[in-house]
Design an enzyme around this catalytic site. Structure first.
Site, PDB file in Angstrom:
ATOM      1  N   LYS A 273     -12.188  -5.015  -1.075  1.00  0.00           N
ATOM      2  CA  LYS A 273     -12.604  -4.145  -1.567  1.00  0.00           C
ATOM      3  C   LYS A 273     -12.359  -2.907  -2.060  1.00  0.00           C
ATOM      4  O   LYS A 273     -11.945  -1.617  -2.668  1.00  0.00           O
ATOM      5  CB  LYS A 273     -13.576  -2.938   0.301  1.00  0.00           C
TER       6      LYS A 273
ATOM      7  N   LYS B 180      -5.786 -10.235  -5.252  1.00  0.00           N
ATOM      8  CA  LYS B 180      -7.324 -11.178  -4.247  1.00  0.00           C
ATOM      9  C   LYS B 180      -8.276 -10.259  -4.029  1.00  0.00           C
ATOM     10  O   LYS B 180      -8.109  -9.132  -4.831  1.00  0.00           O
ATOM     11  CB  LYS B 180      -6.412 -11.713  -2.496  1.00  0.00           C
TER      12      LYS B 180
ATOM     13  N   LYS C 106       0.370  -1.545  -0.248  1.00  0.00           N
ATOM     14  CA  LYS C 106       0.104  -0.249  -0.010  1.00  0.00           C
ATOM     15  C   LYS C 106       1.225   1.627  -0.510  1.00  0.00           C
ATOM     16  O   LYS C 106       0.703   2.164  -0.510  1.00  0.00           O
ATOM     17  CB  LYS C 106      -1.056  -0.138   1.235  1.00  0.00           C
TER      18      LYS C 106
HETATM   19  P1  ADP Z   1     -10.653  -6.173   2.057  1.00  0.00           P
HETATM   20  O1  ADP Z   1      -9.551  -6.834   2.270  1.00  0.00           O
HETATM   21  O2  ADP Z   1     -11.710  -6.255   1.338  1.00  0.00           O
HETATM   22  O3  ADP Z   1     -10.545  -4.629   2.458  1.00  0.00           O
HETATM   23  P2  ADP Z   1     -10.916  -6.621   5.322  1.00  0.00           P
HETATM   24  O4  ADP Z   1      -8.670  -6.566   5.260  1.00  0.00           O
HETATM   25  O5  ADP Z   1     -11.448  -5.724   5.822  1.00  0.00           O
HETATM   26  O6  ADP Z   1     -11.546  -7.151   3.789  1.00  0.00           O
HETATM   27  O7  ADP Z   1     -10.697  -8.373   6.214  1.00  0.00           O
HETATM   28  C1  ADP Z   1     -12.096  -8.307   6.257  1.00  0.00           C
HETATM   29  C2  ADP Z   1     -11.592 -10.426   6.357  1.00  0.00           C
HETATM   30  O8  ADP Z   1     -12.542 -11.010   4.793  1.00  0.00           O
HETATM   31  C3  ADP Z   1     -10.774 -10.610   7.037  1.00  0.00           C
HETATM   32  O9  ADP Z   1     -10.200 -11.900   7.467  1.00  0.00           O
HETATM   33  C4  ADP Z   1     -10.070 -11.154   5.279  1.00  0.00           C
HETATM   34  O10 ADP Z   1      -8.706 -12.086   5.659  1.00  0.00           O
HETATM   35  C5  ADP Z   1     -10.823 -11.828   4.262  1.00  0.00           C
HETATM   36  N1  ADP Z   1     -10.469 -11.491   3.265  1.00  0.00           N
HETATM   37  C6  ADP Z   1     -10.315 -10.716   2.343  1.00  0.00           C
HETATM   38  N2  ADP Z   1     -10.144 -10.256   0.734  1.00  0.00           N
HETATM   39  C7  ADP Z   1     -10.297 -11.667   1.190  1.00  0.00           C
HETATM   40  C8  ADP Z   1     -10.281 -12.657   0.089  1.00  0.00           C
HETATM   41  N3  ADP Z   1      -9.931 -12.603  -1.370  1.00  0.00           N
HETATM   42  N4  ADP Z   1     -10.067 -14.013  -0.094  1.00  0.00           N
HETATM   43  C9  ADP Z   1     -10.695 -14.549   1.675  1.00  0.00           C
HETATM   44  N5  ADP Z   1     -10.970 -13.453   2.767  1.00  0.00           N
HETATM   45  C10 ADP Z   1     -10.805 -12.876   2.461  1.00  0.00           C
END
Ligand code: ADP
Length: 331
Positions: free
Chosen positions: A195, A192, A112
């Site tokens: 958001k 992956k 990031k």
């Molecule tokens: P993002 O990466 O979408 O911002 P967060 O960091 O808020 O999501 O993560 C929330 C939860 O979702 C965490 O436990 C994270 O490991 C899981 N998570 C986020 N993206 C994925 C993905 N592509 N596959 C599996 N788990 C995910």
């Protein structure tokens, strides 16, 4: 019994990556581990540029979506991180025992920050606050996706350092609880699903919206013509089948792909049916919460009250351990 804690950022909509990697598991764990603690980590969502009005809407949307996904306030505590100020208090104490180098080595920070001209210190400190989120509840089991495994290693280091520095056995060493779908890729198949990357399928999207995203989605790049046999294991759509389709369907899909019986579009149609079946009840529950928004507020208030009680007790003990408890007259 293991204490479960996990959090999710309200930086966008709840998507199927979050759901399959973590949140679906949260709903199972609340059955087996009464008193599980689930948090909308809104302090984490302000480390980059953002609009306060949008954040407010997303905090609401995330709480509603989690309830719709099946978090039950009678079984688990769901709350906003910013409603429990002890998170930031413990985080400060942890910054004093965390080596800077350990933070600079975190992959998410490197990824990031490499795209930023001016790096907010909050981005670097993010995993320290995350350690505080977990250890404030002295949680030892953290259902998350694979991307969080490195951060949890840091939380374990923090726990060990605190205990060693103060000669106590106070904090546990939290471990990740991973699901078989620990890493869901975006539909472009390149990164992956996240958001922040804008490559998500929202948990509350309509059947039609989901289909419009599935239709152009990346499959096995070597399968150019319908007559080419496909390689299910490298195909993102097949991975989603494993999550959304029944076992016999998954096997049928594998066979049809490998023998070029089905084209990719046939396979996507069957996946869409599986997704509609799983996601429709979630969307219905979200609609019911839209009609009765007070239920969202009530769930958050009761979750925050429980979390505050636990957090205050931890901080009372931590202040005592580190010498920041109330002073009394010298003897
Ligand atoms: P993002 O990466 O979408 O911002 P967060 O960091 O808020 O999501 O993560 C929330 C939860 O979702 C965490 O436990 C994270 O490991 C899981 N998570 C986020 N993206 C994925 C993905 N592509 N596959 C599996 N788990 C995910």
């Amino acid at each position: 019994m293991a204490r479960i804690f996990s959090g999710i950022q309200p930086s966008g909509e709840l998507h199927i990556g979050n759901y399959l990697g973590a949140v679906k598991n949260w709903t199972h764990l609340q059955e087996t581990h009464p008193g599980a603690i689930y948090c909308v980590v809104d302090y984490h969502a302000i480390t980059g540029a953002y609009d306060p009005a949008v954040l407010r809407a997303r905090r609401w949307g995330m709480a509603k979506s989690l309830l719709a996904a099946g978090i039950d306030p009678a079984k688990a505590s769901l709350f906003m991180q910013s409603d429990v100020p002890e998170h930031t208090e413990l985080s400060w104490i942890f910054t004093t025992i965390t080596p800077l180098g350990d933070l600079e080595r975190q992959t998410q920070f490197k990824d990031k920050s490499s795209k930023m001209e001016s790096i907010p210190a909050g981005l670097l400190m993010y995993p320290v606050l995350q350690s505080a989120d977990i250890l404030l509840y002295r949680a030892d089991s953290v259902p998350v996706g694979e991307d969080q495994v490195q951060h949890l290693e840091l939380a374990r280091d923090t726990s060990r350092k605190f205990n060693a520095k103060f000669g106590v056995e106070y904090f546990p060493e939290p471990k990740p609880l991973l699901t078989p779908t620990r890493r869901i890729m975006g539909l472009d198949g390149n990164a992956k699903m996240s958001k922040s990357l804008g490559n998500t399928v929202g948990l509350l999207e309509s059947d039609e919206e989901i289909w419009q995203k599935l239709r152009p989605a990346m499959t096995d790049p070597q399968r150019v013509r319908k007559s080419d046999p496909g390689r299910p294991e490298v195909c993102n759509i097949f991975q989603l089948h494993k999550a959304f389709s029944a076992e016999p369907t998954v096997e049928h899909v594998r066979q049809q792909c490998e023998t070029a019986g089905w084209g990719c579009m046939d396979c996507k149609k069957v996946l869409h049916e599986g997704m509609v079946q799983e996601l429709t009840p979630i969307r219905r529950r979200a609609e019911a919460l839209d009609a009765e928004p007070q239920r969202v507020l009530d769930a958050l208030a009761s979750g925050a009250a429980t979390a505050r009680g636990l957090a205050q007790e931890t901080m009372r003990q931590v202040r005592e351990i580190v010498g920041l408890d109330g002073l009394s007259l010298p003897a």
